[in-house]
Design a protein around this motif. Structure first.
Motif, PDB file in Angstrom:
ATOM      1  N   GLU A 164       0.836  -1.203   0.000  1.00 57.02           N
ATOM      2  CA  GLU A 164       0.000   0.000   0.000  1.00 57.02           C
ATOM      3  C   GLU A 164       0.874   1.257   0.000  1.00 57.02           C
ATOM      4  OE1 GLU A 164      -3.524   2.111  -0.163  1.00 57.02           O
ATOM      5  OE2 GLU A 164      -3.179  -0.026  -0.407  1.00 57.02           O
ATOM      6  N   ARG A 165       1.946   1.243   0.789  1.00 59.92           N
ATOM      7  CA  ARG A 165       2.869   2.383   0.830  1.00 59.92           C
ATOM      8  C   ARG A 165       3.523   2.595  -0.531  1.00 59.92           C
ATOM      9  NH1 ARG A 165       7.923   3.579   0.989  1.00 59.92           N
ATOM     10  NH2 ARG A 165       8.643   1.447   0.962  1.00 59.92           N
ATOM     11  N   LEU A 166       3.954   1.507  -1.168  1.00 63.34           N
ATOM     12  CA  LEU A 166       4.577   1.611  -2.494  1.00 63.34           C
ATOM     13  C   LEU A 166       3.578   2.120  -3.534  1.00 63.34           C
ATOM     14  CD1 LEU A 166       6.704  -1.647  -2.552  1.00 63.34           C
ATOM     15  CD2 LEU A 166       7.543   0.702  -2.401  1.00 63.34           C
ATOM     16  N   ARG A 167       2.324   1.655  -3.459  1.00 60.25           N
ATOM     17  CA  ARG A 167       1.306   2.114  -4.408  1.00 60.25           C
ATOM     18  C   ARG A 167       1.091   3.616  -4.275  1.00 60.25           C
ATOM     19  NH1 ARG A 167      -3.522   3.757  -4.494  1.00 60.25           N
ATOM     20  NH2 ARG A 167      -3.879   3.478  -2.283  1.00 60.25           N
ATOM     21  N   LYS A 168       1.037   4.095  -3.037  1.00 59.23           N
ATOM     22  CA  LYS A 168       0.857   5.526  -2.818  1.00 59.23           C
ATOM     23  C   LYS A 168       2.062   6.312  -3.311  1.00 59.23           C
ATOM     24  CE  LYS A 168      -2.249   5.180   1.125  1.00 59.23           C
ATOM     25  NZ  LYS A 168      -2.400   5.398   2.572  1.00 59.23           N
ATOM     26  N   GLU A 169       3.262   5.769  -3.113  1.00 58.14           N
ATOM     27  CA  GLU A 169       4.473   6.457  -3.556  1.00 58.14           C
ATOM     28  C   GLU A 169       4.512   6.557  -5.078  1.00 58.14           C
ATOM     29  OE1 GLU A 169       9.259   5.704  -3.359  1.00 58.14           O
ATOM     30  OE2 GLU A 169       8.035   5.059  -1.658  1.00 58.14           O
ATOM     31  N   VAL A 170       4.135   5.490  -5.769  1.00 59.83           N
ATOM     32  CA  VAL A 170       4.105   5.500  -7.232  1.00 59.83           C
ATOM     33  C   VAL A 170       3.077   6.510  -7.730  1.00 59.83           C
ATOM     34  CG1 VAL A 170       3.455   4.120  -9.255  1.00 59.83           C
ATOM     35  CG2 VAL A 170       4.989   3.166  -7.534  1.00 59.83           C
ATOM     36  N   ALA A 171       1.917   6.550  -7.099  1.00 63.59           N
ATOM     37  CA  ALA A 171       0.879   7.514  -7.495  1.00 63.59           C
ATOM     38  C   ALA A 171       1.370   8.943  -7.279  1.00 63.59           C
ATOM     39  CB  ALA A 171      -0.399   7.262  -6.702  1.00 63.59           C
ATOM     40  N   ARG A 172       2.072   9.173  -6.177  1.00 59.33           N
ATOM     41  CA  ARG A 172       2.614  10.508  -5.888  1.00 59.33           C
ATOM     42  C   ARG A 172       3.643  10.913  -6.951  1.00 59.33           C
ATOM     43  NH1 ARG A 172       4.873   9.463  -0.962  1.00 59.33           N
ATOM     44  NH2 ARG A 172       2.823   8.992  -0.183  1.00 59.33           N
ATOM     45  N   LYS A 173       4.509   9.984  -7.348  1.00 57.37           N
ATOM     46  CA  LYS A 173       5.518  10.286  -8.380  1.00 57.37           C
ATOM     47  C   LYS A 173       4.862  10.582  -9.720  1.00 57.37           C
ATOM     48  CE  LYS A 173       9.476   7.842  -6.477  1.00 57.37           C
ATOM     49  NZ  LYS A 173      10.427   6.735  -6.658  1.00 57.37           N
ATOM     50  N   ARG A 174       3.824   9.841 -10.065  1.00 61.02           N
ATOM     51  CA  ARG A 174       3.117  10.087 -11.331  1.00 61.02           C
ATOM     52  C   ARG A 174       2.482  11.473 -11.337  1.00 61.02           C
ATOM     53  NH1 ARG A 174       0.293   4.289 -11.942  1.00 61.02           N
ATOM     54  NH2 ARG A 174       2.066   3.183 -12.814  1.00 61.02           N
ATOM     55  N   ARG A 175       1.852  11.839 -10.218  1.00 58.59           N
ATOM     56  CA  ARG A 175       1.253  13.177 -10.141  1.00 58.59           C
ATOM     57  C   ARG A 175       2.319  14.251 -10.263  1.00 58.59           C
ATOM     58  NH1 ARG A 175      -1.972  10.742  -6.149  1.00 58.59           N
ATOM     59  NH2 ARG A 175      -0.620  11.531  -4.502  1.00 58.59           N
ATOM     60  N   ARG A 176       3.454  14.034  -9.605  1.00 60.96           N
ATOM     61  CA  ARG A 176       4.551  15.008  -9.667  1.00 60.96           C
ATOM     62  C   ARG A 176       5.053  15.151 -11.107  1.00 60.96           C
ATOM     63  NH1 ARG A 176       8.572  12.912  -6.083  1.00 60.96           N
ATOM     64  NH2 ARG A 176       6.919  13.041  -4.551  1.00 60.96           N
ATOM     65  N   GLN A 177       5.180  14.042 -11.834  1.00 59.03           N
ATOM     66  CA  GLN A 177       5.617  14.081 -13.231  1.00 59.03           C
ATOM     67  C   GLN A 177       4.596  14.807 -14.099  1.00 59.03           C
ATOM     68  OE1 GLN A 177       6.195   9.944 -14.099  1.00 59.03           O
ATOM     69  NE2 GLN A 177       8.307   9.934 -13.346  1.00 59.03           N
ATOM     70  N   GLU A 178       3.326  14.568 -13.855  1.00 57.68           N
ATOM     71  CA  GLU A 178       2.287  15.258 -14.624  1.00 57.68           C
ATOM     72  C   GLU A 178       2.338  16.763 -14.367  1.00 57.68           C
ATOM     73  OE1 GLU A 178      -1.411  13.459 -13.565  1.00 57.68           O
ATOM     74  OE2 GLU A 178      -0.952  11.583 -14.598  1.00 57.68           O
ATOM     75  N   ILE A 179       2.541  17.155 -13.124  1.00 57.87           N
ATOM     76  CA  ILE A 179       2.625  18.582 -12.788  1.00 57.87           C
ATOM     77  C   ILE A 179       3.831  19.210 -13.461  1.00 57.87           C
ATOM     78  CG2 ILE A 179       3.085  20.188 -10.881  1.00 57.87           C
ATOM     79  CD1 ILE A 179       1.327  18.323  -9.131  1.00 57.87           C
TER      80      ILE A 179
END
Length: 72
Positions: A40-55
């Motif tokens: 769950e922690r890794l899934r959240k971290e990956v989602a956070r990185k994707r959002r950061r890349q999109e921004i």
């Protein structure tokens, strides 16, 4: 009291037959729970990185001036 003794007698018999402890359904052991929490922690971290890349991609896109004059 006799019912309790019969219950534990049956549990011991089943344990002996299957050579393992019988665990209640739906109860997770500590290793399984830790693995679930790590995933769950890794899934959240990956989602956070994707959002950061999109921004960052949107910021780069906004910095580009489509109306800039280029000299030939």
């Amino acid at each position: 009291m006799c019912e309790i003794d019969n219950y534990y007698s049956r549990v011991r018999s089943l344990r002996d037959i299957y050579r393992r402890m019988i665990e209640p359904e739906g109860v997770q052991d500590a290793d399984e729970q830790a693995e679930i929490e790590e995933l769950e922690r890794l899934r959240k971290e990956v989602a956070r990185k994707r959002r950061r890349q999109e921004i960052e991609a949107l910021r780069r896109e906004l910095r580009e001036d489509p109306y800039a004059v280029t000299w030939k």
